[in-house]
Motif scaffolding. Structure first.
Motif, mmCIF file in Angstrom:
data_model
loop_
_atom_site.group_PDB
_atom_site.id
_atom_site.type_symbol
_atom_site.label_atom_id
_atom_site.label_comp_id
_atom_site.label_asym_id
_atom_site.label_seq_id
_atom_site.Cartn_x
_atom_site.Cartn_y
_atom_site.Cartn_z
ATOM 1 N N GLY A 35 6.885 -4.049 -9.071
ATOM 2 C CA GLY A 35 7.228 -4.083 -7.663
ATOM 3 C C GLY A 35 6.063 -3.756 -6.755
ATOM 4 O O GLY A 35 6.046 -4.168 -5.594
ATOM 5 N N THR A 36 5.071 -3.028 -7.259
ATOM 6 C CA THR A 36 3.916 -2.686 -6.427
ATOM 7 C C THR A 36 3.123 -3.927 -6.072
ATOM 8 O O THR A 36 2.697 -4.084 -4.919
ATOM 9 C CB THR A 36 3.026 -1.662 -7.152
ATOM 10 O OG1 THR A 36 3.807 -0.498 -7.425
ATOM 11 C CG2 THR A 36 1.846 -1.269 -6.312
ATOM 12 N N VAL A 37 2.924 -4.808 -7.013
ATOM 13 C CA VAL A 37 2.228 -6.062 -6.716
ATOM 14 C C VAL A 37 3.056 -6.873 -5.726
ATOM 15 O O VAL A 37 2.526 -7.408 -4.744
ATOM 16 C CB VAL A 37 1.973 -6.868 -8.011
ATOM 17 C CG1 VAL A 37 1.392 -8.230 -7.686
ATOM 18 C CG2 VAL A 37 1.054 -6.100 -8.934
ATOM 19 N N PHE A 38 4.348 -6.931 -5.970
ATOM 20 C CA PHE A 38 5.233 -7.650 -5.069
ATOM 21 C C PHE A 38 5.238 -6.999 -3.686
ATOM 22 O O PHE A 38 5.284 -7.687 -2.660
ATOM 23 C CB PHE A 38 6.638 -7.711 -5.656
ATOM 24 C CG PHE A 38 7.571 -8.622 -4.929
ATOM 25 C CD1 PHE A 38 7.223 -9.938 -4.646
ATOM 26 C CD2 PHE A 38 8.813 -8.178 -4.519
ATOM 27 C CE1 PHE A 38 8.092 -10.788 -3.974
ATOM 28 C CE2 PHE A 38 9.689 -9.017 -3.857
ATOM 29 C CZ PHE A 38 9.322 -10.321 -3.584
ATOM 30 N N ALA A 39 5.170 -5.660 -3.638
ATOM 31 C CA ALA A 39 5.107 -4.956 -2.356
ATOM 32 C C ALA A 39 3.836 -5.325 -1.605
ATOM 33 O O ALA A 39 3.857 -5.489 -0.381
ATOM 34 C CB ALA A 39 5.166 -3.441 -2.579
ATOM 35 N N VAL A 41 2.232 -8.174 -1.839
ATOM 36 C CA VAL A 41 2.444 -9.547 -1.342
ATOM 37 C C VAL A 41 3.382 -9.526 -0.135
ATOM 38 O O VAL A 41 3.129 -10.192 0.876
ATOM 39 C CB VAL A 41 3.011 -10.451 -2.460
ATOM 40 C CG1 VAL A 41 3.438 -11.794 -1.913
ATOM 41 C CG2 VAL A 41 1.989 -10.625 -3.570
ATOM 42 N N LEU A 42 4.462 -8.745 -0.233
ATOM 43 C CA LEU A 42 5.404 -8.672 0.879
ATOM 44 C C LEU A 42 4.756 -8.091 2.127
ATOM 45 O O LEU A 42 5.011 -8.565 3.237
ATOM 46 C CB LEU A 42 6.627 -7.842 0.498
ATOM 47 C CG LEU A 42 7.645 -8.510 -0.410
ATOM 48 C CD1 LEU A 42 8.777 -7.542 -0.744
ATOM 49 C CD2 LEU A 42 8.209 -9.759 0.234
ATOM 50 N N LEU A 43 3.932 -7.050 1.966
ATOM 51 C CA LEU A 43 3.253 -6.493 3.138
ATOM 52 C C LEU A 43 2.321 -7.524 3.760
ATOM 53 O O LEU A 43 2.236 -7.638 4.977
ATOM 54 C CB LEU A 43 2.454 -5.249 2.754
ATOM 55 C CG LEU A 43 3.201 -3.924 2.781
ATOM 56 C CD1 LEU A 43 2.272 -2.775 2.413
ATOM 57 C CD2 LEU A 43 3.839 -3.667 4.119
ATOM 58 N N PHE A 44 1.616 -8.265 2.917
ATOM 59 C CA PHE A 44 0.708 -9.302 3.408
ATOM 60 C C PHE A 44 1.488 -10.363 4.187
ATOM 61 O O PHE A 44 1.136 -10.710 5.316
ATOM 62 C CB PHE A 44 -0.053 -9.922 2.234
ATOM 63 C CG PHE A 44 -1.155 -10.848 2.649
ATOM 64 C CD1 PHE A 44 -2.418 -10.351 2.912
ATOM 65 C CD2 PHE A 44 -0.939 -12.203 2.787
ATOM 66 C CE1 PHE A 44 -3.444 -11.190 3.305
ATOM 67 C CE2 PHE A 44 -1.950 -13.067 3.182
ATOM 68 C CZ PHE A 44 -3.214 -12.548 3.439
ATOM 69 N N LEU A 92 -4.117 -6.241 6.220
ATOM 70 C CA LEU A 92 -5.226 -5.516 5.583
ATOM 71 C C LEU A 92 -4.736 -4.567 4.490
ATOM 72 O O LEU A 92 -5.323 -4.496 3.407
ATOM 73 C CB LEU A 92 -6.023 -4.744 6.638
ATOM 74 C CG LEU A 92 -6.743 -5.597 7.681
ATOM 75 C CD1 LEU A 92 -7.345 -4.716 8.765
ATOM 76 C CD2 LEU A 92 -7.795 -6.466 7.033
ATOM 77 N N VAL A 93 -3.654 -3.862 4.752
ATOM 78 C CA VAL A 93 -3.122 -2.934 3.758
ATOM 79 C C VAL A 93 -2.516 -3.693 2.576
ATOM 80 O O VAL A 93 -2.689 -3.286 1.422
ATOM 81 C CB VAL A 93 -2.092 -1.980 4.399
ATOM 82 C CG1 VAL A 93 -1.390 -1.142 3.356
ATOM 83 C CG2 VAL A 93 -2.791 -1.074 5.405
ATOM 84 N N GLY A 94 -1.826 -4.800 2.842
ATOM 85 C CA GLY A 94 -1.295 -5.622 1.744
ATOM 86 C C GLY A 94 -2.404 -6.127 0.847
ATOM 87 O O GLY A 94 -2.291 -6.119 -0.382
ATOM 88 N N TRP A 95 -3.503 -6.547 1.455
ATOM 89 C CA TRP A 95 -4.668 -6.991 0.670
ATOM 90 C C TRP A 95 -5.236 -5.824 -0.139
ATOM 91 O O TRP A 95 -5.623 -5.984 -1.288
ATOM 92 C CB TRP A 95 -5.735 -7.584 1.594
ATOM 93 C CG TRP A 95 -6.888 -8.139 0.841
ATOM 94 C CD1 TRP A 95 -8.102 -7.547 0.629
ATOM 95 C CD2 TRP A 95 -6.937 -9.379 0.139
ATOM 96 N NE1 TRP A 95 -8.896 -8.350 -0.132
ATOM 97 C CE2 TRP A 95 -8.198 -9.492 -0.448
ATOM 98 C CE3 TRP A 95 -6.019 -10.417 -0.028
ATOM 99 C CZ2 TRP A 95 -8.577 -10.585 -1.194
ATOM 100 C CZ3 TRP A 95 -6.405 -11.501 -0.780
ATOM 101 C CH2 TRP A 95 -7.661 -11.584 -1.353
ATOM 102 N N LEU A 144 6.263 1.476 -3.609
ATOM 103 C CA LEU A 144 5.012 2.224 -3.521
ATOM 104 C C LEU A 144 5.208 3.703 -3.823
ATOM 105 O O LEU A 144 4.290 4.361 -4.318
ATOM 106 C CB LEU A 144 4.379 2.048 -2.139
ATOM 107 C CG LEU A 144 3.924 0.630 -1.806
ATOM 108 C CD1 LEU A 144 3.377 0.562 -0.386
ATOM 109 C CD2 LEU A 144 2.878 0.139 -2.801
ATOM 110 N N CYS A 145 6.400 4.232 -3.565
ATOM 111 C CA CYS A 145 6.665 5.650 -3.855
ATOM 112 C C CYS A 145 6.970 5.912 -5.326
ATOM 113 O O CYS A 145 6.722 7.008 -5.820
ATOM 114 C CB CYS A 145 7.831 6.154 -3.010
ATOM 115 S SG CYS A 145 7.436 6.410 -1.287
ATOM 116 N N THR A 146 7.505 4.935 -6.028
ATOM 117 C CA THR A 146 7.942 5.177 -7.402
ATOM 118 C C THR A 146 6.959 4.708 -8.464
ATOM 119 O O THR A 146 7.098 5.106 -9.618
ATOM 120 C CB THR A 146 9.302 4.517 -7.679
ATOM 121 O OG1 THR A 146 9.199 3.123 -7.410
ATOM 122 C CG2 THR A 146 10.385 5.135 -6.834
ATOM 123 N N ASP A 147 5.993 3.895 -8.124
ATOM 124 C CA ASP A 147 5.046 3.414 -9.132
ATOM 125 C C ASP A 147 4.041 4.500 -9.454
ATOM 126 O O ASP A 147 3.440 5.082 -8.563
ATOM 127 C CB ASP A 147 4.309 2.174 -8.633
ATOM 128 C CG ASP A 147 3.304 1.667 -9.654
ATOM 129 O OD1 ASP A 147 3.554 1.851 -10.865
ATOM 130 O OD2 ASP A 147 2.287 1.106 -9.249
#
Length: 158
Positions: A35-39, A41-44, A92-95, A144-147
């Protein structure tokens, strides 16, 4: 043919157990690790949509519904600038999350929270997209909180 392996016997009473390399001993959720990778991408993507939302609000005051009596009433141009600035920072943060930067995880949690609040306040202008964005932000914060994959990597190398 394979033989069934027997589990190791438990240590005798009073004997110490091997140290768990992770604080707390929780291996972390595989859903959260993926989910962190997906997060990221989602933020981006949420940042790109925020930039588009911001440009639309700045360019034309007729794009979004006008609200008469609303506690969080700003001009549509003000909302456009808010979404534009948040969108650029989210990109920027998603990247950074996709690049594996540790700072980006903390910044991602903070900015997803801020974006969630902004979209809650934006709710009367575009209800469906605001709710979709709020749901995305909740998932991003959770992921991001659980990974704990970075903690596991640090314990192996440290």
């Amino acid at each position: 043919m394979s033989q069934a392996s027997t589990p190791a016997p438990p240590p005798p009473p009073g004997a110490s157990r091997p140290a768990d390399p992770r604080p707390g001993g929780d291996p972390g959720s595989p859903w959260a690790a993926g989910g962190t990778v997906f997060a990221g991408v989602l933020l981006f993507v949420d940042g790109v949509l925020g930039v588009l939302k911001g440009i639309a609000g700045i360019a034309s005051n007729d794009v979004y519904t006008r609200i008469n009596d609303y506690v969080f009433k700003f001009s549509v141009t003000s909302w456009g600038w808010i979404h534009l600035v948040l969108g650029v920072i989210l990109i920027l943060v998603g990247w950074g999350i996709l690049s594996g930067a540790t700072w980006a995880r903390v910044a991602g949690i903070a900015l997803a929270s801020l974006n969630l609040i902004a979209n809650f306040m934006w709710l009367p202008y575009t209800p469906v997209w605001a709710i979709v964005t709020i749901a995305i932000d909740v998932f991003v914060i959770w992921a991001l909180c659980t990974d704990r994959s970075n903690e596991r990597d640090r314990s192996r190398t440290g």
